[in-house]
Design a protein around this motif. Sequence first.
Motif, PDB file in Angstrom:
ATOM      1  N   VAL A  45      -8.966  64.112  37.948  1.00 60.44           N
ATOM      2  CA  VAL A  45      -9.777  63.492  39.008  1.00 60.44           C
ATOM      3  C   VAL A  45      -9.181  63.784  40.383  1.00 60.44           C
ATOM      4  CG1 VAL A  45     -10.548  61.279  39.968  1.00 60.44           C
ATOM      5  CG2 VAL A  45     -10.692  61.696  37.507  1.00 60.44           C
ATOM      6  N   TYR A  46      -7.852  63.682  40.471  1.00 58.89           N
ATOM      7  CA  TYR A  46      -7.193  63.959  41.763  1.00 58.89           C
ATOM      8  C   TYR A  46      -7.443  65.420  42.173  1.00 58.89           C
ATOM      9  CZ  TYR A  46      -3.605  63.774  45.392  1.00 58.89           C
ATOM     10  OH  TYR A  46      -2.952  63.806  46.594  1.00 58.89           O
ATOM     11  N   ARG A  52     -13.119  69.607  45.975  1.00 57.27           N
ATOM     12  CA  ARG A  52     -14.445  69.346  46.528  1.00 57.27           C
ATOM     13  C   ARG A  52     -14.378  68.836  47.963  1.00 57.27           C
ATOM     14  NH1 ARG A  52     -18.409  66.287  42.498  1.00 57.27           N
ATOM     15  NH2 ARG A  52     -19.761  66.874  44.257  1.00 57.27           N
ATOM     16  N   SER A  53     -13.317  68.137  48.348  1.00 58.40           N
ATOM     17  CA  SER A  53     -13.136  67.618  49.718  1.00 58.40           C
ATOM     18  C   SER A  53     -14.393  66.891  50.185  1.00 58.40           C
ATOM     19  CB  SER A  53     -12.796  68.765  50.687  1.00 58.40           C
ATOM     20  OG  SER A  53     -11.583  69.369  50.318  1.00 58.40           O
ATOM     21  N   ALA A  54     -14.775  65.848  49.491  1.00 60.90           N
ATOM     22  CA  ALA A  54     -15.972  65.100  49.817  1.00 60.90           C
ATOM     23  C   ALA A  54     -15.853  64.436  51.179  1.00 60.90           C
ATOM     24  CB  ALA A  54     -16.230  64.033  48.748  1.00 60.90           C
ATOM     25  N   ARG A  55     -16.999  64.377  51.909  1.00 63.81           N
ATOM     26  CA  ARG A  55     -16.990  63.725  53.211  1.00 63.81           C
ATOM     27  C   ARG A  55     -16.783  62.212  53.081  1.00 63.81           C
ATOM     28  NH1 ARG A  55     -21.887  66.597  56.731  1.00 63.81           N
ATOM     29  NH2 ARG A  55     -20.984  68.716  56.731  1.00 63.81           N
ATOM     30  N   ARG A  56     -17.253  61.648  51.989  1.00 64.03           N
ATOM     31  CA  ARG A  56     -17.046  60.227  51.729  1.00 64.03           C
ATOM     32  C   ARG A  56     -16.107  60.098  50.530  1.00 64.03           C
ATOM     33  NH1 ARG A  56     -23.139  57.618  52.374  1.00 64.03           N
ATOM     34  NH2 ARG A  56     -23.430  58.191  54.609  1.00 64.03           N
ATOM     35  N   PRO A  57     -14.806  59.984  50.779  1.00 61.40           N
ATOM     36  CA  PRO A  57     -13.838  59.981  49.666  1.00 61.40           C
ATOM     37  C   PRO A  57     -13.692  58.627  48.990  1.00 61.40           C
ATOM     38  CG  PRO A  57     -12.676  59.840  51.757  1.00 61.40           C
ATOM     39  CD  PRO A  57     -14.136  59.955  52.099  1.00 61.40           C
ATOM     40  N   GLY A  58     -14.500  57.618  49.383  1.00 66.37           N
ATOM     41  CA  GLY A  58     -14.333  56.280  48.822  1.00 66.37           C
ATOM     42  C   GLY A  58     -14.384  56.226  47.311  1.00 66.37           C
ATOM     43  N   PRO A  59     -15.455  56.740  46.662  1.00 62.38           N
ATOM     44  CA  PRO A  59     -15.509  56.675  45.189  1.00 62.38           C
ATOM     45  C   PRO A  59     -14.350  57.409  44.524  1.00 62.38           C
ATOM     46  CG  PRO A  59     -17.673  57.136  46.111  1.00 62.38           C
ATOM     47  CD  PRO A  59     -16.700  57.241  47.241  1.00 62.38           C
ATOM     48  N   ALA A  63     -11.434  55.730  42.181  1.00 62.04           N
ATOM     49  CA  ALA A  63     -11.147  56.182  40.812  1.00 62.04           C
ATOM     50  C   ALA A  63      -9.675  56.523  40.650  1.00 62.04           C
ATOM     51  CB  ALA A  63     -12.021  57.395  40.492  1.00 62.04           C
ATOM     52  N   VAL A  64      -9.105  57.215  41.622  1.00 66.60           N
ATOM     53  CA  VAL A  64      -7.683  57.558  41.546  1.00 66.60           C
ATOM     54  C   VAL A  64      -6.833  56.293  41.505  1.00 66.60           C
ATOM     55  CG1 VAL A  64      -5.785  58.612  42.830  1.00 66.60           C
ATOM     56  CG2 VAL A  64      -7.951  59.824  42.588  1.00 66.60           C
ATOM     57  N   THR A  65      -7.163  55.328  42.373  1.00 66.53           N
ATOM     58  CA  THR A  65      -6.375  54.090  42.438  1.00 66.53           C
ATOM     59  C   THR A  65      -6.502  53.297  41.131  1.00 66.53           C
ATOM     60  OG1 THR A  65      -6.756  53.990  44.831  1.00 66.53           O
ATOM     61  CG2 THR A  65      -6.007  51.976  43.754  1.00 66.53           C
ATOM     62  N   ALA A  66      -7.694  53.237  40.578  1.00 65.84           N
ATOM     63  CA  ALA A  66      -7.888  52.490  39.325  1.00 65.84           C
ATOM     64  C   ALA A  66      -7.104  53.122  38.182  1.00 65.84           C
ATOM     65  CB  ALA A  66      -9.376  52.434  38.994  1.00 65.84           C
ATOM     66  N   LEU A  67      -7.150  54.444  38.079  1.00 67.16           N
ATOM     67  CA  LEU A  67      -6.399  55.110  37.012  1.00 67.16           C
ATOM     68  C   LEU A  67      -4.899  54.905  37.199  1.00 67.16           C
ATOM     69  CD1 LEU A  67      -8.443  58.438  36.771  1.00 67.16           C
ATOM     70  CD2 LEU A  67      -8.250  56.668  35.003  1.00 67.16           C
ATOM     71  N   TRP A  68      -4.446  54.952  38.458  1.00 66.31           N
ATOM     72  CA  TRP A  68      -3.008  54.735  38.694  1.00 66.31           C
ATOM     73  C   TRP A  68      -2.601  53.307  38.323  1.00 66.31           C
ATOM     74  CZ3 TRP A  68      -0.927  51.494  42.668  1.00 66.31           C
ATOM     75  CH2 TRP A  68       0.469  51.499  42.718  1.00 66.31           C
ATOM     76  N   LEU A  69      -3.426  52.312  38.692  1.00 66.23           N
ATOM     77  CA  LEU A  69      -3.113  50.922  38.336  1.00 66.23           C
ATOM     78  C   LEU A  69      -3.082  50.748  36.816  1.00 66.23           C
ATOM     79  CD1 LEU A  69      -5.205  48.985  41.013  1.00 66.23           C
ATOM     80  CD2 LEU A  69      -2.712  49.230  40.914  1.00 66.23           C
TER      81      LEU A  69
END
Length: 399
Positions: A45-46, A52-59, A63-69
């Motif tokens: 995912v990272y 892709r360098s999305a303009r809106r990186p929120g989602p 996802a990265v933060t949830a997987l890390w937690l």
Amino acid sequence: MPSLRLVRLAVHGAFYVLLAIAAGPALAGTAPVAVLPPAAVLAAVYGLGIVRSARRPGPWLAAVTALWLLLLAMDHGFSYVAFPLFFLFLHAMPVRWAHPAVAAATAAVVAAQAGAPGGLTAAKVIGPVAGAVVAILTGYGYAALYRESRRRQQLIDDLLHTRDELAAAQREAGRLAERQRLAREIHDTLAQGLSSIVLLARAAETASPEAARARMREAGRTAADNLAEARRFVQALTPPALEEAPLPEALRRVTERTVPGAVFRLDGDPCALPMETEVALLRLTQEALANVARHARADHTAVTIAFLDGQVTLDVYDDGIGFTPGDGPADGRRTFGLHGMRERIAALGGTLTVESAPGEGTAIAAAVPVGSGARPREAAGEAAPAGPAARPRHTGAAA
């Protein structure tokens, strides 16, 4: 900018290195292998977000933060992955959200360390907090570097745009200068020659057969001379009159040919002048004498060239009907003669004066500076003595 790309690559590389170190015990069989699937998903995912360098990186960031937690809850060894995540929060989120996100991630790390063997210690608190502070300070430095790089890139873009505009302006100036050169050359050569041919043809219509033949022969010579002039000024070569004789002799011939009976006078020792200076003086004489022949109705005309210390002067005088300087022709036609004279002399750093009044004749005086390296040379022929109508030479004339 290359430096910013290098910083980004360093942060991404640190994430994968720390993720691999945290998953290492599971790969070695000393820790539960259950962390490997979510660790692999986190890496994928990272990496997808980087590509892709999305303009809106929120989602993606969520996802990265949830997987890390999830991994942190399974194994406190993934606490070290929080450090590159701090930079990710600071870069991808507004400040009002980035700092709380860093604080929450730090609290999660401290909580995970508290559940590790040995319980919660001061070192397990200071370490994550210090890492968060360092990340924030580094993030501010990175942001300053990014802003400076943007300003520098904007400055470079402005300079490139200005350079392109300057190049376009220089091309336009060159085009206009060449247009002016051609206009002056056409006016001082072809236009004057054609006018002379017209006058000779009209004179031949009412003259005796012998005089008519003489006028037509003169018209033929004028046409041939102008044909040669046209071929040479198109190629920016030396005028034929200056190829055949030095400047004083060329001026004498032009004077005798354009205004029969005019007086030519030479003062001082002729010296070699730059070709552009000789061409300008020759063209000025041609234009002034052509005006005398067409308009002045003068009884006496005199041309004087003087080689002085540091300058050369040229005077053209006639005792004709004169005119009021600054007034155009009565029929409203646009004229180019005096304007072209001034442009030629001014381009050489010289000055031009026009003195005239109705019924008082006309005097045109030009002065052009001569370099110290000018070499004396003998004139091609002796100058004719000044006649009674020769006007005193204007030395130091200014325009």
